[in-house]
Enzyme design. Structure first.
Site, PDB file in Angstrom:
ATOM      1  N   CYS A   2       0.859  -1.185   0.000  1.00 22.99           N
ATOM      2  CA  CYS A   2       0.000   0.000   0.000  1.00 22.99           C
ATOM      3  C   CYS A   2       0.893   1.232   0.000  1.00 22.99           C
ATOM      4  CB  CYS A   2      -0.856   0.023   1.256  1.00 22.99           C
ATOM      5  SG  CYS A   2      -1.760  -1.516   1.517  1.00 22.99           S
ATOM      6  N   ARG A  27       1.352   1.594  -5.984  1.00 19.75           N
ATOM      7  CA  ARG A  27       1.562   0.614  -4.916  1.00 19.75           C
ATOM      8  C   ARG A  27       0.284  -0.131  -4.545  1.00 19.75           C
ATOM      9  NH1 ARG A  27       6.309   1.513  -2.143  1.00 19.75           N
ATOM     10  NH2 ARG A  27       5.502   0.437  -0.332  1.00 19.75           N
ATOM     11  N   TRP A  73      -3.755  -1.904  -1.356  1.00 19.04           N
ATOM     12  CA  TRP A  73      -3.793  -3.147  -2.125  1.00 19.04           C
ATOM     13  C   TRP A  73      -4.196  -4.213  -1.123  1.00 19.04           C
ATOM     14  CZ3 TRP A  73      -0.926  -7.863  -2.354  1.00 19.04           C
ATOM     15  CH2 TRP A  73      -1.159  -8.628  -3.516  1.00 19.04           C
ATOM     16  N   ASN A  99       0.973   0.050   6.082  1.00 17.81           N
ATOM     17  CA  ASN A  99       1.409  -0.722   4.910  1.00 17.81           C
ATOM     18  C   ASN A  99       2.170  -1.918   5.446  1.00 17.81           C
ATOM     19  OD1 ASN A  99       2.499  -1.610   2.452  1.00 17.81           O
ATOM     20  ND2 ASN A  99       4.237  -0.219   2.616  1.00 17.81           N
ATOM     21  N   GLY A 100       1.755  -3.115   5.067  1.00 15.90           N
ATOM     22  CA  GLY A 100       2.444  -4.315   5.555  1.00 15.90           C
ATOM     23  C   GLY A 100       1.433  -5.349   6.009  1.00 15.90           C
ATOM     24  N   GLU A 484       9.005 -13.027 -20.984  1.00 18.64           N
ATOM     25  CA  GLU A 484       8.730 -11.644 -20.604  1.00 18.64           C
ATOM     26  C   GLU A 484       7.637 -11.044 -21.510  1.00 18.64           C
ATOM     27  OE1 GLU A 484       9.159  -9.956 -18.141  1.00 18.64           O
ATOM     28  OE2 GLU A 484       9.031  -7.866 -18.737  1.00 18.64           O
ATOM     29  N   LYS A 488       4.064  -9.629 -20.137  1.00 15.22           N
ATOM     30  CA  LYS A 488       3.598  -8.260 -20.407  1.00 15.22           C
ATOM     31  C   LYS A 488       2.190  -8.313 -20.982  1.00 15.22           C
ATOM     32  CE  LYS A 488       5.695  -6.610 -18.491  1.00 15.22           C
ATOM     33  NZ  LYS A 488       6.855  -6.851 -17.708  1.00 15.22           N
ATOM     34  N   GLU A 491      -0.474  -9.462 -18.313  1.00 11.88           N
ATOM     35  CA  GLU A 491      -0.752  -8.601 -17.157  1.00 11.88           C
ATOM     36  C   GLU A 491      -1.449  -7.298 -17.527  1.00 11.88           C
ATOM     37  OE1 GLU A 491       2.610  -7.513 -14.674  1.00 11.88           O
ATOM     38  OE2 GLU A 491       3.879  -7.176 -16.398  1.00 11.88           O
ATOM     39  N   HIS A 507       6.281 -30.668 -27.721  1.00 10.75           N
ATOM     40  CA  HIS A 507       6.003 -31.584 -26.613  1.00 10.75           C
ATOM     41  C   HIS A 507       4.674 -31.273 -25.937  1.00 10.75           C
ATOM     42  CE1 HIS A 507       9.942 -33.381 -26.960  1.00 10.75           C
ATOM     43  NE2 HIS A 507      10.459 -32.162 -27.032  1.00 10.75           N
ATOM     44  N   LYS A 606       2.609  -2.754  -7.704  1.00  9.66           N
ATOM     45  CA  LYS A 606       3.960  -2.624  -8.255  1.00  9.66           C
ATOM     46  C   LYS A 606       4.955  -3.535  -7.556  1.00  9.66           C
ATOM     47  CE  LYS A 606       7.051  -0.855 -10.918  1.00  9.66           C
ATOM     48  NZ  LYS A 606       7.062  -1.469 -12.261  1.00  9.66           N
TER      49      LYS A 606
HETATM   50  O1  M6R Z   1      10.110  -5.412  -7.508  1.00  6.74           O
HETATM   51  P1  M6R Z   1      10.445  -6.773  -8.017  1.00  6.74           P
HETATM   52  O2  M6R Z   1      11.334  -6.741  -9.195  1.00  6.74           O
HETATM   53  O3  M6R Z   1      10.981  -7.677  -6.948  1.00  6.74           O
HETATM   54  O4  M6R Z   1       9.055  -7.375  -8.459  1.00  6.74           O
HETATM   55  C1  M6R Z   1       8.944  -8.672  -8.957  1.00  6.74           C
HETATM   56  C2  M6R Z   1       7.623  -8.874  -9.647  1.00  6.74           C
HETATM   57  O5  M6R Z   1       6.571  -8.672  -8.751  1.00  6.74           O
HETATM   58  C3  M6R Z   1       7.441  -7.948 -10.852  1.00  6.74           C
HETATM   59  O6  M6R Z   1       8.483  -8.102 -11.773  1.00  6.74           O
HETATM   60  C4  M6R Z   1       6.106  -8.249 -11.552  1.00  6.74           C
HETATM   61  O7  M6R Z   1       6.148  -9.505 -12.152  1.00  6.74           O
HETATM   62  C5  M6R Z   1       5.766  -7.158 -12.574  1.00  6.74           C
HETATM   63  N1  M6R Z   1       4.340  -6.921 -12.554  1.00  6.74           N
HETATM   64  C6  M6R Z   1       6.124  -7.517 -13.959  1.00  6.74           C
HETATM   65  O8  M6R Z   1       5.743  -6.561 -14.884  1.00  6.74           O
END
Ligand code: M6R
Length: 611
Positions: A2, A27, A73, A99-100, A484, A488, A491, A507, A606
């Site tokens: 958060c 966040r 969040w 936050n936590g 990757e 992208k 998400e 396979h 994030k």
């Molecule tokens: O802050 P971090 O690099 O540790 O975060 C890891 C993942 O949560 C982060 O890369 C996540 O997969 C992103 N949404 C990817 O775009």
């Protein structure tokens, strides 16, 4: 995770807090709330985004120069008005934002309920404010002391701000495991989860450390440890600039961050590579040269996109440094009983430097005696504090939830680490290193050229935007690029996508291919080019649509593929830095065309500071 903001001073607190919450919305963005000291504490909270809270409070009195706000969040309790922060004590006298995660909240809650406390929300946070209330009532402690004592009973992670009707000119802030920055102004203080809400008011900040608690008035700041020892605050100057936090004319942060990559990759290499001499300077790792020379094994731990960067590093470190590398999901690694020795080096990769699973995996490897290096982007975040050494990626703030420039910066740093290891271990010829570094220096310019394909990519996105599924294939370092690309797309556009090593397709995934299945293939001219061509033929034979990332001037794949996107010719080692860029743009445009919220995709945050 958060976002939290606090303010005490002479400005309108609402304005400072709301602006700050917008900056921290990356966040978490499922609900938001503000508490203002205005006679007594006035609370405004709403499920939804910060703008929903603004609409809700539009006609309400929002005066006051002390306050705190939160963007959430959800972890404990669904996103709803009543679960939004701030939460207050039973008598309404005290208010908290957090936050936590309070891991022992259930035990604490039960004990408090037995003492007659009634709860209004399903959150762990509300338990903490009732606990503070209980301590004040039973022990007659001042607010600061009551918070300090309460924190001793808490297991878990927190960054909190507390206000009380009885101390209207005081904010109490504390942290353990969740970030918190205090901005120091002229007779005013700012509190926030990161420096972004603070930078436009003051450049002077204090990064609160774990187990520190602050007593803050307009003209007074006292920091103690939670075991009651006075701490001397270290005020440092922010390097962050306001324009880094703005969209700068782009429609979305994600697009801005994609376009920033030539600059961020360059920043990442600045002062670190000396092509003419064939030298790499990584100040953070210098004192570990002997360790690197003798290392038997490197373990890389990370999550999500950072894990993909780790897979690229596996290829490069093994290729050039000749050290065996294992790449692990931090979330799995921490719950196994992995065999780790004091000779091992663990590299933890994280953009935010706050990911809970990565942090827990680091702690475990550290306990077993490994040396830990961090590769992080956010300066002053938690992971750089718990690692032995590390290298920052210097990509600048990444606000779009989908990681783009942080990924290419991670890959750049990891490429440098691979070359650094090779140089120290003598597994690379000096002339080859000169050659590689000279080419690497040109990569930012080549990324610039990749971006020129944007208009062409928009046309391809138009064709693909209604797809329900998509496969991404690659070989060698093209495989992590495929992973990757798939991440992208899923998400931000919510299209189901999978990344596969191209040869694995036969396979199983090949069964999925028909005329409705687009297949994105990394098919650049490198050592696996011929083999990838065979994979493309297999897809075409089953009527799949092929979108190929090819080397400029390519003829063979271009004849077969339905669409091609050209990238400049470059050494195979640098393929991930180039081939990822068109995939970022492709996902971005598809998501925009589908009307998705690109910068704040549903259900995501994030950085994931919970398990
Ligand atoms: O802050 P971090 O690099 O540790 O975060 C890891 C993942 O949560 C982060 O890369 C996540 O997969 C992103 N949404 C990817 O775009």
């Amino acid at each position: 995770m958060c976002g939290i903001v606090g303010y005490i001073g002479h400005r309108n607190a609402w304005d400072v807090i709301i602006k700050g919450l917008h900056r921290l919305e990356y966040r978490g963005y499922d609900s938001a709330g503000v508490a203002l000291m205005n006679g007594d504490i006035k609370t405004y909270k709403k499920a939804g985004k910060v703008s929903d809270l603004e609409n809700f409070a539009h006609d309400l009195d929002k005066s006051g120069s002390v306050g705190m706000g939160h963007t959430r969040w959800a972890t404990h309790g669904a996103p709803s008005d009543r679960n939004s922060h701030p939460h207050y004590s039973g008598d309404g006298r005290l208010s908290i934002i957090h936050n936590g995660i309070i891991e022992n909240y259930a035990v604490l809650k039960e004990a408090l309920q037995l003492k007659g406390h009634e709860f209004r929300s399903d959150t762990d946070t509300e338990v903490l404010i009732h606990l503070i209330e209980e301590i004040q009532n039973s022990d007659g402690l001042e607010l600061f002391e009551a918070v300090r004592v309460a924190l001793h009973e808490v297991v878990g992670a927190y960054a909190i701000v507390v206000m009380s009707n009885e101390d209207p000119d005081v904010l109490i802030a504390a942290r353990k495991g969740s970030p918190m920055v205090i901005g120091v102004g002229q007779d005013e203080y700012f509190i926030a989860s990161d420096a972004s809400p603070i930078v436009e008011y003051t450049k002077n900040v204090i990064y609160l450390k774990d187990n520190q608690i602050a007593y803050i008035k307009r003209d007074e700041l006292v920091i103690k440890s939670t075991d009651n020892r006075i701490q001397t605050p270290y005020i440092q100057e922010l390097e962050l600039k306001l324009e880094m936090l703005e969209k700068g004319g782009f429609d979305h942060f994600m697009l801005k961050e994609i376009y920033e990559q030539p600059r961020s990759i360059k920043d990442c290499m600045r002062g670190r590579i000396y092509p003419n001499e064939g030298k790499i300077q990584l100040g953070g790792l210098n004192e570990y040269t002997e360790k690197l020379k003798n290392v038997d094994r490197i373990i890389i731990i990370a999550c999500g996109t950072s894990w993909h960067a780790g897979l690229v590093a596996e290829y490069l470190i093994e290729e050039y440094g000749r050290v065996p590398v294992e790449v692990e999901y931090a979330s799995e690694f921490r719950y196994r009983n992995p065999i780790i020795s004091e000779k091992d080096i663990v590299i933890a990769i994280s953009q935010s430097g706050e990911t809970a699973d990565t942090m827990a995996a680091i702690e475990m490897a550290k306990e077993k005696g490994a040396t830990i290096f961090g590769v992080c982007n956010v300066v002053g975040s938690s992971i750089p504090r718990i690692t032995h050494a590390g290298v920052y990626t210097h990509a600048g703030p990444e606000i779009g939830v989908a990681s783009t420039k942080a990924f290419t910066a991670q890959v750049t740093v990891l490429t440098l680490i691979a070359f650094f290891i090779a140089e120290k271990r003598g597994t690379i010829k000096q002339s080859e290193l000169v050659h590689l570094l000279t080419e690497l220096e040109d990569v930012p310019g080549l990324v610039e050229k990749c971006l020129e394909a944007n208009d062409h990519i928009v046309q391809i996105a138009e064709e693909l935007k209604d797809s329900r599924n998509c496969l991404f294939l690659g070989r060698g370092t093209g495989f992590p690029v495929a992973l990757e690309g798939a991440l992208k797309l899923k998400e931000i556009s919510y299209i189901h996508a999978e990344g596969y090593p191209a040869a694995e397709m036969k396979h199983g995934p090949i069964a999925l291919i028909d005329e409705d299945m687009p297949v994105v293939v990394i098919a650049t001219k490198n050592s696996s080019y011929e083999k990838v061509i065979s994979n493309i033929q297999e897809v075409k034979a089953r009527k799949g649509t092929v979108i190929a990332i090819v080397t400029e001037g390519d003829k063979d794949v271009t004849k077969m593929a339905d669409y091609t996107i050209e990238i400049p010719n470059a050494n195979e080692a640098f393929l991930p830095l180039l081939a990822t860029v068109p995939l970022q743009l492709l996902s971005y445009h598809i998501a925009v065309m589908r009307g998705c919220n690109v910068d704040q995709p549903r259900n995501l945050a994030k950085s994931v500071t919970v398990e």
